[in-house]
Design a protein around this motif. Structure first.
Motif, PDB file in Angstrom:
ATOM      1  N   ALA A  24      -3.579  13.432   7.156  1.00 45.03           N
ATOM      2  CA  ALA A  24      -4.197  12.491   8.082  1.00 45.03           C
ATOM      3  C   ALA A  24      -4.269  13.096   9.474  1.00 45.03           C
ATOM      4  CB  ALA A  24      -3.402  11.195   8.126  1.00 45.03           C
ATOM      5  N   SER A  25      -5.364  12.855  10.149  1.00 44.08           N
ATOM      6  CA  SER A  25      -5.502  13.284  11.535  1.00 44.08           C
ATOM      7  C   SER A  25      -6.145  12.162  12.333  1.00 44.08           C
ATOM      8  CB  SER A  25      -6.351  14.557  11.637  1.00 44.08           C
ATOM      9  OG  SER A  25      -7.652  14.321  11.136  1.00 44.08           O
ATOM     10  N   GLY A  26      -5.830  12.118  13.619  1.00 45.54           N
ATOM     11  CA  GLY A  26      -6.381  11.078  14.471  1.00 45.54           C
ATOM     12  C   GLY A  26      -5.631   9.770  14.404  1.00 45.54           C
ATOM     13  N   PHE A  27      -4.676   9.656  13.510  1.00 43.54           N
ATOM     14  CA  PHE A  27      -3.818   8.475  13.429  1.00 43.54           C
ATOM     15  C   PHE A  27      -2.574   8.864  12.644  1.00 43.54           C
ATOM     16  CE2 PHE A  27      -4.213   6.741   9.049  1.00 43.54           C
ATOM     17  CZ  PHE A  27      -5.153   7.642   8.545  1.00 43.54           C
ATOM     18  N   THR A  28      -1.523   8.085  12.821  1.00 48.46           N
ATOM     19  CA  THR A  28      -0.304   8.319  12.077  1.00 48.46           C
ATOM     20  C   THR A  28      -0.247   7.413  10.858  1.00 48.46           C
ATOM     21  OG1 THR A  28       2.108   8.246  12.170  1.00 48.46           O
ATOM     22  CG2 THR A  28       0.927   6.679  13.552  1.00 48.46           C
ATOM     23  N   LEU A  29       0.331   7.949   9.789  1.00 48.40           N
ATOM     24  CA  LEU A  29       0.410   7.177   8.549  1.00 48.40           C
ATOM     25  C   LEU A  29       1.546   6.148   8.561  1.00 48.40           C
ATOM     26  CD1 LEU A  29      -0.323   9.958   5.912  1.00 48.40           C
ATOM     27  CD2 LEU A  29      -1.832   8.105   6.646  1.00 48.40           C
ATOM     28  N   ASP A  30       2.305   6.087   9.655  1.00 46.66           N
ATOM     29  CA  ASP A  30       3.354   5.076   9.756  1.00 46.66           C
ATOM     30  C   ASP A  30       2.759   3.684   9.594  1.00 46.66           C
ATOM     31  OD1 ASP A  30       5.248   6.761  12.401  1.00 46.66           O
ATOM     32  OD2 ASP A  30       5.018   7.151  10.252  1.00 46.66           O
ATOM     33  N   TYR A  31       3.442   2.853   8.835  1.00 41.09           N
ATOM     34  CA  TYR A  31       3.058   1.460   8.613  1.00 41.09           C
ATOM     35  C   TYR A  31       1.781   1.326   7.773  1.00 41.09           C
ATOM     36  CZ  TYR A  31       6.405   1.055  12.366  1.00 41.09           C
ATOM     37  OH  TYR A  31       7.521   1.178  13.137  1.00 41.09           O
ATOM     38  N   TYR A  32       1.490   2.387   7.006  1.00 42.43           N
ATOM     39  CA  TYR A  32       0.354   2.339   6.092  1.00 42.43           C
ATOM     40  C   TYR A  32       0.815   2.488   4.644  1.00 42.43           C
ATOM     41  CZ  TYR A  32      -3.325   2.683   9.610  1.00 42.43           C
ATOM     42  OH  TYR A  32      -4.194   2.432  10.639  1.00 42.43           O
ATOM     43  N   ALA A  33       0.025   1.970   3.744  1.00 44.30           N
ATOM     44  CA  ALA A  33       0.116   2.340   2.341  1.00 44.30           C
ATOM     45  C   ALA A  33      -0.914   3.432   2.115  1.00 44.30           C
ATOM     46  CB  ALA A  33      -0.185   1.147   1.445  1.00 44.30           C
ATOM     47  N   ILE A  34      -0.535   4.454   1.362  1.00 47.29           N
ATOM     48  CA  ILE A  34      -1.457   5.548   1.070  1.00 47.29           C
ATOM     49  C   ILE A  34      -1.605   5.606  -0.444  1.00 47.29           C
ATOM     50  CG2 ILE A  34      -1.928   7.983   1.275  1.00 47.29           C
ATOM     51  CD1 ILE A  34       0.619   6.349   3.551  1.00 47.29           C
ATOM     52  N   PRO A 100      -3.461  -1.033   5.359  1.00 43.25           N
ATOM     53  CA  PRO A 100      -2.310  -1.698   5.983  1.00 43.25           C
ATOM     54  C   PRO A 100      -1.291  -2.156   4.940  1.00 43.25           C
ATOM     55  CG  PRO A 100      -4.200  -3.154   5.957  1.00 43.25           C
ATOM     56  CD  PRO A 100      -4.693  -1.817   5.494  1.00 43.25           C
ATOM     57  N   LEU A 101      -0.031  -2.069   5.316  1.00 42.86           N
ATOM     58  CA  LEU A 101       1.029  -2.573   4.449  1.00 42.86           C
ATOM     59  C   LEU A 101       1.118  -4.090   4.588  1.00 42.86           C
ATOM     60  CD1 LEU A 101       3.847   0.068   4.911  1.00 42.86           C
ATOM     61  CD2 LEU A 101       2.773  -0.582   2.755  1.00 42.86           C
ATOM     62  N   LEU A 102       0.977  -4.765   3.472  1.00 42.02           N
ATOM     63  CA  LEU A 102       1.050  -6.217   3.439  1.00 42.02           C
ATOM     64  C   LEU A 102       2.081  -6.629   2.396  1.00 42.02           C
ATOM     65  CD1 LEU A 102      -2.806  -6.851   3.496  1.00 42.02           C
ATOM     66  CD2 LEU A 102      -1.232  -6.974   5.439  1.00 42.02           C
ATOM     67  N   ALA A 103       2.373  -7.886   2.373  1.00 38.33           N
ATOM     68  CA  ALA A 103       3.422  -8.370   1.469  1.00 38.33           C
ATOM     69  C   ALA A 103       2.877  -8.622   0.074  1.00 38.33           C
ATOM     70  CB  ALA A 103       4.052  -9.638   2.041  1.00 38.33           C
ATOM     71  N   TYR A 104       2.408  -7.529  -0.556  1.00 40.88           N
ATOM     72  CA  TYR A 104       1.899  -7.637  -1.917  1.00 40.88           C
ATOM     73  C   TYR A 104       2.622  -6.634  -2.798  1.00 40.88           C
ATOM     74  CZ  TYR A 104      -1.992 -10.320   0.043  1.00 40.88           C
ATOM     75  OH  TYR A 104      -2.740 -11.263   0.673  1.00 40.88           O
TER      76      TYR A 104
END
Length: 128
Positions: A24-34, A100-104
């Protein structure tokens, strides 16, 4: 500009291994689902695996469970997909995606609707 770039695809014999990378570039993968997805010729896009950047929770499609392993290097902002014991039916274009990480639960993150950012894909060919 936010971007995901896959690499590591190629030609491998049945039973062989490959490691795909998603940088990933231009953003951090923190707080994401990949997630990793694949699309074989004439078939629909299939969710393969995903990882949560916050707690490392992972999920796999039944078709790859026990053979593929997803991991993440937060320092490198990169997600990997280790693919072992490759089969002819693993041949496809592999895409990574971030959402985005969600409660699923896991089933949600193996669907393309969970993701908004996608890479361009890398070809994996399994052939003797």
């Amino acid at each position: 500009q936010a971007q995901l770039v896959e690499s590591g695809g190629g030609l491998v014999q049945p039973g062989g291994s490959l490691i795909l990378s998603c940088a990933a570039s231009g953003f951090t993968l923190d707080y994401y689902a990949i997630g990793w997805f694949r699309q074989a010729p004439g078939k629909e896009l299939e969710g393969v695996s995903y990882i949560s950047s916050t707690d490392g929770r992972t999920g796999y499609a039944d078709s790859v469970k026990g053979r593929f392993t997803i991991s993440m290097d937060n320092a490198k902002n990169t997600v990997y997909l280790q693919m072992n014991s490759l089969k002819y039916e693993d041949k496809a274009v592999y895409y990574c995606a971030a959402g985005p990480l969600l409660a699923y639960g896991s089933e949600y993150y193996l669907k393309k609707s969970a993701y908004g950012s996608w890479g361009q894909g890398t070809q994996v060919t399994v052939s003797s």
